[in-house]
Design a protein around this motif. Structure first.
Motif, mmCIF file in Angstrom:
data_model
loop_
_atom_site.group_PDB
_atom_site.id
_atom_site.type_symbol
_atom_site.label_atom_id
_atom_site.label_comp_id
_atom_site.label_asym_id
_atom_site.label_seq_id
_atom_site.Cartn_x
_atom_site.Cartn_y
_atom_site.Cartn_z
ATOM 1 N N LEU A 94 -44.001 42.689 64.061
ATOM 2 C CA LEU A 94 -44.242 41.822 62.903
ATOM 3 C C LEU A 94 -45.589 42.139 62.267
ATOM 4 O O LEU A 94 -45.697 42.246 61.042
ATOM 5 N N ARG A 95 -46.617 42.298 63.085
ATOM 6 C CA ARG A 95 -47.951 42.640 62.548
ATOM 7 C C ARG A 95 -47.907 43.961 61.794
ATOM 8 O O ARG A 95 -48.481 44.082 60.704
ATOM 9 N N ASP A 96 -47.203 44.943 62.343
ATOM 10 C CA ASP A 96 -47.114 46.252 61.681
ATOM 11 C C ASP A 96 -46.366 46.151 60.357
ATOM 12 O O ASP A 96 -46.769 46.755 59.359
ATOM 13 N N CYS A 97 -45.268 45.396 60.321
ATOM 14 C CA CYS A 97 -44.502 45.234 59.076
ATOM 15 C C CYS A 97 -45.313 44.532 58.006
ATOM 16 O O CYS A 97 -45.320 44.946 56.849
ATOM 17 N N VAL A 98 -46.016 43.489 58.386
ATOM 18 C CA VAL A 98 -46.816 42.729 57.413
ATOM 19 C C VAL A 98 -47.981 43.588 56.917
ATOM 20 O O VAL A 98 -48.327 43.550 55.739
ATOM 21 N N ASP A 99 -48.566 44.360 57.811
ATOM 22 C CA ASP A 99 -49.697 45.212 57.450
ATOM 23 C C ASP A 99 -49.285 46.241 56.398
ATOM 24 O O ASP A 99 -50.025 46.509 55.464
ATOM 25 N N VAL A 100 -48.091 46.797 56.522
ATOM 26 C CA VAL A 100 -47.596 47.807 55.564
ATOM 27 C C VAL A 100 -47.361 47.152 54.203
ATOM 28 O O VAL A 100 -47.716 47.709 53.168
ATOM 29 N N PHE A 158 -40.897 39.685 67.131
ATOM 30 C CA PHE A 158 -41.337 38.678 66.170
ATOM 31 C C PHE A 158 -42.636 38.028 66.618
ATOM 32 O O PHE A 158 -43.630 38.063 65.907
ATOM 33 N N GLY A 159 -42.629 37.424 67.812
ATOM 34 C CA GLY A 159 -43.832 36.788 68.309
ATOM 35 C C GLY A 159 -43.521 35.761 69.371
ATOM 36 O O GLY A 159 -42.386 35.652 69.829
ATOM 37 N N SER A 160 -44.537 35.000 69.744
ATOM 38 C CA SER A 160 -44.344 33.991 70.781
ATOM 39 C C SER A 160 -44.996 32.677 70.354
ATOM 40 O O SER A 160 -45.993 32.657 69.641
ATOM 41 N N PHE A 161 -44.382 31.596 70.805
ATOM 42 C CA PHE A 161 -44.876 30.253 70.567
ATOM 43 C C PHE A 161 -45.274 29.664 71.912
ATOM 44 O O PHE A 161 -44.555 29.812 72.894
ATOM 45 N N SER A 162 -46.408 29.009 71.950
ATOM 46 C CA SER A 162 -46.858 28.364 73.176
ATOM 47 C C SER A 162 -47.696 27.149 72.787
ATOM 48 O O SER A 162 -47.912 26.874 71.610
ATOM 49 N N LEU A 163 -48.146 26.429 73.801
ATOM 50 C CA LEU A 163 -49.008 25.277 73.563
ATOM 51 C C LEU A 163 -50.428 25.619 73.986
ATOM 52 O O LEU A 163 -50.632 26.252 75.021
ATOM 53 N N HIS A 218 -49.064 26.940 69.158
ATOM 54 C CA HIS A 218 -49.791 28.167 68.838
ATOM 55 C C HIS A 218 -48.772 29.290 68.681
ATOM 56 O O HIS A 218 -47.858 29.421 69.489
ATOM 57 N N PHE A 219 -48.906 30.077 67.611
ATOM 58 C CA PHE A 219 -48.024 31.222 67.388
ATOM 59 C C PHE A 219 -48.840 32.490 67.441
ATOM 60 O O PHE A 219 -49.902 32.579 66.827
ATOM 61 N N LYS A 220 -48.336 33.467 68.179
ATOM 62 C CA LYS A 220 -48.971 34.775 68.215
ATOM 63 C C LYS A 220 -47.938 35.795 67.764
ATOM 64 O O LYS A 220 -46.885 35.944 68.375
ATOM 65 N N ALA A 221 -48.232 36.480 66.662
ATOM 66 C CA ALA A 221 -47.300 37.455 66.107
ATOM 67 C C ALA A 221 -47.162 38.652 67.040
ATOM 68 O O ALA A 221 -48.134 39.105 67.637
ATOM 69 N N GLY A 222 -45.941 39.179 67.126
ATOM 70 C CA GLY A 222 -45.682 40.379 67.918
ATOM 71 C C GLY A 222 -46.146 41.623 67.164
ATOM 72 O O GLY A 222 -46.395 41.598 65.956
#
Length: 95
Positions: free
Chosen positions: A86-92, A48-53, A79-83
C-alpha cells in the motif's frame, strides 16, 4: 471515500450484486473488524495493512475554552499501519 461511496463502487464493479448485497457485505466486514478490535485482537490484511489498539496513558490536558487544566483518562485508540504494498502504491501515485 465514504461507506456509501464504497457500496456504490462495489455495486458498479460487480453488477450481478444488488445494492443491498453490497451494503450487507461492507456492513458485515466493518462490523467484524470493530468486533475484533473490541476484543483487543489485531487485524492484518496482507498487502494492505494492520489494525491494532494502542494505549494512551492518562495525562493532564487543557480546556480550549477557558484554559483550565483537565485530567484526561487513559484509553485505547485504534491504530492503522499501512503495509509495504500500500505504501509503495500510494508513493507512486502521489509522487
Amino acid at each position: 471515500m465514504t461507506k456509501s461511496e464504497l457500496i456504490d463502487r462495489l455495486s458498479a464493479r460487480h453488477p450481478q450484486l444488488q445494492a443491498a448485497d453490497g451494503e450487507l457485505a461492507v456492513k458485515t466486514l466493518l462490523d467484524t473488524m470493530v468486533g475484533t478490535l473490541m476484543l483487543g485482537r489485531r487485524i492484518e490484511i496482507r498487502g494492505f495493512g494492520s489494525f491494532s489498539l494502542s494505549w494512551r496513558p492518562p495525562r493532564l490536558g487543557r480546556n480550549p475554552k477557558n484554559g483550565e487544566k483537565v485530567s484526561v483518562a487513559g484509553k485505547f485508540v485504534p491504530h492503522f499501519k499501512a503495509g509495504k504494498e500500500l505504501r509503495d502504491c500510494v508513493d507512486v501515485v502521489v509522487s
